[in-house]
Structures are given as structure tokens and as C-alpha cells.
Motif scaffolding. Sequence first.
Motif, PDB file in Angstrom:
ATOM      1  N   PHE A 175       0.811  -1.224   0.000  1.00 22.06           N
ATOM      2  CA  PHE A 175       0.000   0.000   0.000  1.00 22.06           C
ATOM      3  C   PHE A 175       0.844   1.274   0.000  1.00 22.06           C
ATOM      4  CE2 PHE A 175      -3.045  -3.115   1.752  1.00 22.06           C
ATOM      5  CZ  PHE A 175      -4.115  -2.879   0.895  1.00 22.06           C
ATOM      6  N   GLY A 176       2.173   1.130  -0.009  1.00 24.56           N
ATOM      7  CA  GLY A 176       3.038   2.294  -0.048  1.00 24.56           C
ATOM      8  C   GLY A 176       3.067   3.097   1.237  1.00 24.56           C
ATOM      9  N   VAL A 177       2.938   2.416   2.372  1.00 26.88           N
ATOM     10  CA  VAL A 177       2.966   3.081   3.684  1.00 26.88           C
ATOM     11  C   VAL A 177       3.902   2.318   4.611  1.00 26.88           C
ATOM     12  CG1 VAL A 177       0.634   4.034   3.467  1.00 26.88           C
ATOM     13  CG2 VAL A 177       0.957   1.762   4.495  1.00 26.88           C
ATOM     14  N   GLU A 178       4.266   2.975   5.722  1.00 28.29           N
ATOM     15  CA  GLU A 178       5.070   2.316   6.748  1.00 28.29           C
ATOM     16  C   GLU A 178       4.170   1.999   7.930  1.00 28.29           C
ATOM     17  OE1 GLU A 178       9.378   2.891   9.021  1.00 28.29           O
ATOM     18  OE2 GLU A 178       8.348   4.621   8.134  1.00 28.29           O
ATOM     19  N   LEU A 179       4.141   0.737   8.323  1.00 29.32           N
ATOM     20  CA  LEU A 179       3.251   0.284   9.397  1.00 29.32           C
ATOM     21  C   LEU A 179       4.083  -0.240  10.554  1.00 29.32           C
ATOM     22  CD1 LEU A 179       0.686  -1.655   7.156  1.00 29.32           C
ATOM     23  CD2 LEU A 179       0.510   0.705   7.986  1.00 29.32           C
TER      24      LEU A 179
END
Length: 315
Positions: free
Chosen positions: A200-204
Motif C-alpha cells: 500500500f506504499g505506507v510504513e506500518l
Amino acid sequence: MIYTVTVNPSLDYIIDVDSFKTGTINRTKAEKLIAGGKGINVSIVLHNLGIETRALGFAAGFTGNEIERRLNDHGVQTGFIHVNSGFSRINAKMRSIESDSVVEETEINGQGPLLTKEDLNHLYEKLEELKEGDTLVLAGSIPSTLPLENPQSLYSDIMAKLSGKGVRFVVDATRDLLKKSLAYKPFLVKPNNHELGEIFGVELKTREEVVPYAQKFREMGAQNVLVSMAGEGAVLAAADGKIYKGEAPKCTLVNSVGAGDSMVAGFIAGYQKSGDYKEAFKMGLCTGSASACSEHLADKEQVQKLLENYTGLQE
């Protein structure tokens, strides 16, 4: 019956080295050799938990023979396709030790044998044996030696061939290999938080940050989305619409290899036993930690001990 597929199995050479240094000679403090690969790990842990399982995949050369021998000696049923080119890979996994604690882990993974379309067709033929009520675990990456125009479609190709037979699918993979499988509504997918964030192109980083993206994965087709987060525990977006968050059971990290695969096996075993997503999630958490905090993959006694003391589940 629960079947697993490991396209590129390995012999894992795991070594401990005191204060590893590059550019000089290092000597091992301890070493061991085990059969490896994500699907193989799932089968070993399922067997340890008393669940009938059969490991499928490709094996080549002396290393392939040794992988199969070790699994059979352990009591795991196998159905490998033996290929004629090259040898099954050897993966070197080095743990740098300081003051008797693991401070860093480094891996060098081999390539694996060259596969042909005939080899792949033999795998499809074996998978035709699956019947309604069986579970198929598709786990791990796909080697570049696979004779497909788009190797990242292999798992979805397999699911398409078995669609309508009543087989339950479990997928533990990354990127397109995982995303393409969602069209066939797998019973369970298990990305880790980094893999989910990459899609999703995010940092979790936290369980709370993972929740909305696990829910999105359910909306995209997966029935249950189990997101592993190493020492941060895990999140389950369950098929009943509920969200479960769990801390990692308390123990000392010994070996992270196979912990995520063990979580998959624990979830499958827990659901098979209880038919309850919450109980399956709890079993998955404790099985993953039992492997991470041991020199070997989780066994029934270790998992039971963690389950008895586990209180870190939230809804």
C-alpha cells in the motif's frame, strides 16, 4: 489433509559466530543443518501439533534427497517432484553472538535448480489429488528459474486450476504473488507488517496502524488476514468481521527463522480444532513465539505452555 507447497526448498545451514567480523576468518560456535522453506516449516509444525500434513514441491540433486530424507525421518509425509537439473539450494543463516545473546542475523540464500514446464505439469498433476475439505498452503517466493512468463502468477494459476473443488487456500507470500491470489478468496493470507505496508506504499509500525490495511485486504478478497509483526505481536482481520490484536507472548528470542510459518501452522491447527477465529489467532501467536524462542520449530508442549499463560489478546 493439509498440503503445503514449497517451490524452492532448501537445506538451511545455521551457524553461530562470536562477534562476527568481515574480511577475516570467523569460526563457528555452534552449527546445525535443517530442511527449510516456508511450506516445509508449516508442515513440520503441523506435524508437531498432531495435524496430518503432506509437503509438496520440487527437489533436485543430493540436497533434494537430503531434504526429503530429513522430513520423512521427522514423520512428515512428502510428495516432491524430483527434477534433473542442478540441486536444491543451500541457505546460510549466520547469527552473530555477543554475551550469549543474538545481536544480528544474516542470511545468504541459494538460487535453486532450473525447472521445466514438464516439472511444473507434474506438480499440477499431484495437486489434482486434492479434494473437498483439504487445505492447500502456498508459501514462499518463486524462483526466477520457473518456466512461466510471469512467475508471480503461479499461486493464482494453481488456485484457478483447483477452483470449485472445495479446497481451502492459505497464502503466505509477498507483492504480486500475494495480491493475485486475492481473486480466489483464500481462507487465510499472512503478510507481515512490512510486506503489507509495501503493497500500500505506507510504513506500518504499530498494531493500530496495521488494522485499516488488514481490513482493506479483506475487502480485496481474503477471508482472514493475519499480519505478523515479530516482537510487536500480530493483528487478525477475521472472516466474521472482527478485529483481534495480540501482543507477542513473553519469551527470549533465540531464532526468528520459521516464526511466521509457525504462526500460519498454529492458526490452521487452532481453527481445525476449535472452528473459532479468536482461538485460532491465539494459537497462531503462541506457536510463532514458541518457534522464535527455541532452537527448533515449535512443538505441542511448548505451545501449550505459552497458551496457558497468555493474556495479551485484545478485541
